[in-house]
Design a protein around this motif. Structure first.
Motif, PDB file in Angstrom:
ATOM      1  N   LEU A   1       0.856  -1.204   0.000  1.00  0.00           N
ATOM      2  CA  LEU A   1       0.000   0.000   0.000  1.00  0.00           C
ATOM      3  C   LEU A   1       0.885   1.246   0.000  1.00  0.00           C
ATOM      4  O   LEU A   1       0.606   2.231  -0.680  1.00  0.00           O
ATOM      5  N   PHE A   2       1.969   1.171   0.777  1.00  0.00           N
ATOM      6  CA  PHE A   2       2.942   2.267   0.852  1.00  0.00           C
ATOM      7  C   PHE A   2       3.570   2.502  -0.526  1.00  0.00           C
ATOM      8  O   PHE A   2       3.620   3.626  -1.028  1.00  0.00           O
ATOM      9  N   MET A   3       4.017   1.410  -1.149  1.00  0.00           N
ATOM     10  CA  MET A   3       4.690   1.547  -2.451  1.00  0.00           C
ATOM     11  C   MET A   3       3.693   2.014  -3.524  1.00  0.00           C
ATOM     12  O   MET A   3       4.069   2.764  -4.440  1.00  0.00           O
ATOM     13  N   ASP A   4       2.416   1.585  -3.407  1.00  0.00           N
ATOM     14  CA  ASP A   4       1.400   2.024  -4.374  1.00  0.00           C
ATOM     15  C   ASP A   4       1.179   3.533  -4.284  1.00  0.00           C
ATOM     16  O   ASP A   4       1.031   4.209  -5.305  1.00  0.00           O
ATOM     17  N   ILE A   5       1.158   4.040  -3.043  1.00  0.00           N
ATOM     18  CA  ILE A   5       0.961   5.496  -2.883  1.00  0.00           C
ATOM     19  C   ILE A   5       2.142   6.247  -3.509  1.00  0.00           C
ATOM     20  O   ILE A   5       1.967   7.221  -4.233  1.00  0.00           O
ATOM     21  N   ALA A   6       3.352   5.726  -3.278  1.00  0.00           N
ATOM     22  CA  ALA A   6       4.530   6.370  -3.878  1.00  0.00           C
ATOM     23  C   ALA A   6       4.397   6.370  -5.409  1.00  0.00           C
ATOM     24  O   ALA A   6       4.660   7.392  -6.065  1.00  0.00           O
ATOM     25  N   ALA A   7       3.961   5.238  -5.963  1.00  0.00           N
ATOM     26  CA  ALA A   7       3.843   5.142  -7.428  1.00  0.00           C
ATOM     27  C   ALA A   7       2.764   6.097  -7.946  1.00  0.00           C
ATOM     28  O   ALA A   7       2.979   6.820  -8.930  1.00  0.00           O
ATOM     29  N   GLN A   8       1.612   6.126  -7.241  1.00  0.00           N
ATOM     30  CA  GLN A   8       0.527   7.026  -7.687  1.00  0.00           C
ATOM     31  C   GLN A   8       0.971   8.485  -7.653  1.00  0.00           C
ATOM     32  O   GLN A   8       0.586   9.283  -8.495  1.00  0.00           O
ATOM     33  N   GLN A   9       1.773   8.830  -6.642  1.00  0.00           N
ATOM     34  CA  GLN A   9       2.211  10.228  -6.485  1.00  0.00           C
ATOM     35  C   GLN A   9       3.453  10.526  -7.323  1.00  0.00           C
ATOM     36  O   GLN A   9       3.939  11.647  -7.312  1.00  0.00           O
ATOM     37  N   ASN A  10       3.972   9.488  -7.976  1.00  0.00           N
ATOM     38  CA  ASN A  10       5.207   9.659  -8.741  1.00  0.00           C
ATOM     39  C   ASN A  10       6.370  10.098  -7.845  1.00  0.00           C
ATOM     40  O   ASN A  10       7.214  10.900  -8.237  1.00  0.00           O
ATOM     41  N   THR A  11       6.386   9.576  -6.641  1.00  0.00           N
ATOM     42  CA  THR A  11       7.435   9.918  -5.673  1.00  0.00           C
ATOM     43  C   THR A  11       8.510   8.843  -5.700  1.00  0.00           C
ATOM     44  O   THR A  11       8.204   7.655  -5.682  1.00  0.00           O
ATOM     45  N   THR A  12       9.754   9.257  -5.747  1.00  0.00           N
ATOM     46  CA  THR A  12      10.863   8.304  -5.697  1.00  0.00           C
ATOM     47  C   THR A  12      11.180   7.983  -4.241  1.00  0.00           C
ATOM     48  O   THR A  12      11.362   8.894  -3.433  1.00  0.00           O
ATOM     49  N   VAL A  13      11.230   6.686  -3.923  1.00  0.00           N
ATOM     50  CA  VAL A  13      11.608   6.260  -2.576  1.00  0.00           C
ATOM     51  C   VAL A  13      13.048   5.755  -2.645  1.00  0.00           C
ATOM     52  O   VAL A  13      13.339   4.773  -3.337  1.00  0.00           O
ATOM     53  N   LEU A  14      13.941   6.440  -1.948  1.00  0.00           N
ATOM     54  CA  LEU A  14      15.353   6.021  -1.940  1.00  0.00           C
ATOM     55  C   LEU A  14      15.661   5.357  -0.601  1.00  0.00           C
ATOM     56  O   LEU A  14      15.462   5.971   0.456  1.00  0.00           O
ATOM     57  N   PRO A  15      16.125   4.114  -0.623  1.00  0.00           N
ATOM     58  CA  PRO A  15      16.389   3.441   0.652  1.00  0.00           C
ATOM     59  C   PRO A  15      17.653   3.950   1.330  1.00  0.00           C
ATOM     60  O   PRO A  15      18.721   4.006   0.721  1.00  0.00           O
ATOM     61  N   VAL A  16      17.504   4.295   2.611  1.00  0.00           N
ATOM     62  CA  VAL A  16      18.638   4.756   3.420  1.00  0.00           C
ATOM     63  C   VAL A  16      19.293   3.576   4.134  1.00  0.00           C
ATOM     64  O   VAL A  16      20.513   3.550   4.320  1.00  0.00           O
ATOM     65  N   ASP A  17      18.474   2.614   4.533  1.00  0.00           N
ATOM     66  CA  ASP A  17      18.977   1.426   5.232  1.00  0.00           C
ATOM     67  C   ASP A  17      20.167   0.884   4.430  1.00  0.00           C
ATOM     68  O   ASP A  17      20.066   0.713   3.208  1.00  0.00           O
ATOM     69  N   SER A  18      21.291   0.622   5.093  1.00  0.00           N
ATOM     70  CA  SER A  18      22.538   0.410   4.345  1.00  0.00           C
ATOM     71  C   SER A  18      22.459  -0.760   3.371  1.00  0.00           C
ATOM     72  O   SER A  18      22.968  -0.682   2.250  1.00  0.00           O
ATOM     73  N   GLU A  19      21.774  -1.856   3.782  1.00  0.00           N
ATOM     74  CA  GLU A  19      21.696  -3.037   2.911  1.00  0.00           C
ATOM     75  C   GLU A  19      20.863  -2.723   1.665  1.00  0.00           C
ATOM     76  O   GLU A  19      21.209  -3.117   0.558  1.00  0.00           O
ATOM     77  N   HIS A  20      19.749  -2.032   1.870  1.00  0.00           N
ATOM     78  CA  HIS A  20      18.847  -1.718   0.754  1.00  0.00           C
ATOM     79  C   HIS A  20      19.448  -0.638  -0.125  1.00  0.00           C
ATOM     80  O   HIS A  20      19.265  -0.637  -1.339  1.00  0.00           O
ATOM     81  N   ASN A  21      20.182   0.256   0.503  1.00  0.00           N
ATOM     82  CA  ASN A  21      20.891   1.264  -0.258  1.00  0.00           C
ATOM     83  C   ASN A  21      21.924   0.585  -1.158  1.00  0.00           C
ATOM     84  O   ASN A  21      22.067   0.918  -2.344  1.00  0.00           O
TER      85      ASN A  21
END
Ligand code: NDP
Ligand code: MG
Length: 383
Positions: free
Chosen positions: A132-152
């Motif tokens: 649901l979180f990722m869908d909202i980001a996609a609908q808003q055209n917002t880029t989510v950049l991971p800070v967590d070191s492994e995901h980064n």
């Protein structure tokens, strides 16, 4: 152009590292809005040093103190949940989402809706709200950049690759402070021992999560949603030196690793610079200084919370939200010495068993399931 950066959770460990990177690049960044939970003194210090336009303290009871601490400074102030949400919506080029726990969900969602780049440290909100979180980001055209070191690390490694081309993704883990403690002593460990992480300097909640390795469990789920990767393509490897942060194994047998010293300023600088690279003068890894890089498979008897997380990875959103909520209650109870370290996994397990019908199809369900799971976990503690 100077970019405006807002920091939700500015007084925490990630907030601090973010401010250090910003401080080193005064021509590139300025601070727009900042928030804290209740640390008036540190938030006021940040306002004096970085001159944000907006500052909010979550604890309403501290608002008068906060305003007094800022007397004479030109900064708009607010308090309570509404104040933190106003900070998240305040005009900014990038928002650092670094409030700890589920309480970061609403502010981070508000940031997703108001800013085109969200740098995500708060993994719990992604675990709790998932796709649901990722869908909202996609609908808003917002880029989510991971800070967590492994995901980064994985984000950097996956540039111009599709998940179909990947055999699996590996998250590394330090193993925390109890990697070599005899198993029969785990029941005796204290909160003071659990927060002393051997490698990373972090907030208390994530430090305890690292000791149980539920942190890596949360990160498995974080990776599942961030990279839309099937659960069977996700692995965990203990690597006590925390030099390699992530590995991508391709179908052709190539394995790519991302390395760096264990310093959160590195992934934060990547997120602040993206898609460019900052000319940040952060000390780089010199492999000649590293005596040894070692690896081992996690022992699930030592880390039962990690076993739970592997189960939850395949169990759907409802159980992911339940696990996160039960863990937050368990960690808090452990910090207050209401339960022992070895009881954390059992409390999460019991809560999950009581909530097998947890189902999530919208954000309202996320809040309802989170609340119900917290109630169940608290009831189990007071029994
Ligand atoms: P800290 O505990 O150091 O900081 C948490 C921040 O959130 C503080 O600014 C705190 O304010 C604020 N806060 C806490 N509760 C509330 C609330 N109810 N409402 C508003 N603000 C609140 O945590 P970390 O910086 O270590 O971690 C932050 C997030 O980043 C976590 O989700 C963690 O998992 C993630 N993360 C952290 C890493 C690290 O190296 N530290 C690495 C990877 C991810 P106050 O100071 O006033 O209490
Ligand atoms: Mg991590």
């Amino acid at each position: 152009m100077v970019q405006k950066i807002s920091i939700l959770g500015a007084t925490g460990s990630i907030g601090d590292s973010t401010l250090q990177v910003i401080d080193a690049h005064p021509d590139d960044f300025c601070v727009s809005a900042v928030t804290a939970g209740n640390n008036v003194e540190r938030l006021a210090e940040i306002c004096k040093r970085f001159r944000p336009k907006f500052a909010a303290i979550a604890d309403e009871a501290l608002y008068e103190d906060f305003k007094a601490a800022l007397a004479g400074l030109e900064v708009e102030t607010a308090c309570g949940e509404a104040g933190v949400l106003a900070a998240a919506a305040y005009p900014a080029d990038r928002v650092m989402a670094a409030i700890t726990g589920f309480s970061g969900l609403k502010p981070t969602l508000t940031a997703l809706e108001n800013c085109s780049i969200v740098m995500l440290a708060n993994k719990e909100c992604l675990v709790a709200a998932g796709s649901l979180f990722m869908d909202i980001a996609a609908q808003q055209n917002t880029t989510v950049l991971p800070v967590d070191s492994e995901h980064n690390a994985l984000h950097q490694l996956l540039v111009s690759k599709s998940i179909e081309d990947v055999r699996h993704l590996t998250l590394t883990a330090s193993g925390g402070p109890f990697l070599n403690l005899p198993l029969d002593q785990l029941a005796e460990v204290t909160p003071e021992m659990a927060v002393k992480h051997p490698i990373w300097s972090m907030g208390e909640k994530i430090s305890i999560d690292s000791a149980t390795m539920l942190n890596k469990g949360l990160e498995l789920i974080e990776a599942q949603h961030l990279f839309a990767v099937p659960a069977d393509k996700l692995k965990v490897l203990i690597h006590p030196q925390s030099i390699i942060h992530g590995l991508v194994t391709m179908h052709d047998g190539s394995v790519m690793a991302h390395m760096g010293t264990p310093d959160m300023q590195i992934p934060i600088a990547y997120c602040l610079g993206w898609p460019e690279r900052l000319k940040a003068n952060i000390a780089a890894l010199d492999l000649a200084d590293e005596r040894e890089l070692s690896f081992l498979t996690p022992d699930l008897k030592r880390y039962p919370c990690l076993e739970l997380a592997f189960e939850v990875l395949n169990a759907g959103q409802g159980m992911q939200t339940v696990m996160n909520a039960a863990n937050e209650i368990a960690v808090e109870a452990f910090r207050k010495a209401q339960i022992g370290f070895a009881d954390i996994a059992g409390l999460i397990r019991d809560t999950m068993d009581k909530m097998t019908d947890a189902d999530i199809s919208c954000l309202a369900d996320v809040y309802a399931v989170d609340e119900a799971a917290r109630r169940e976990a608290l009831d189990s503690i007071s029994l």
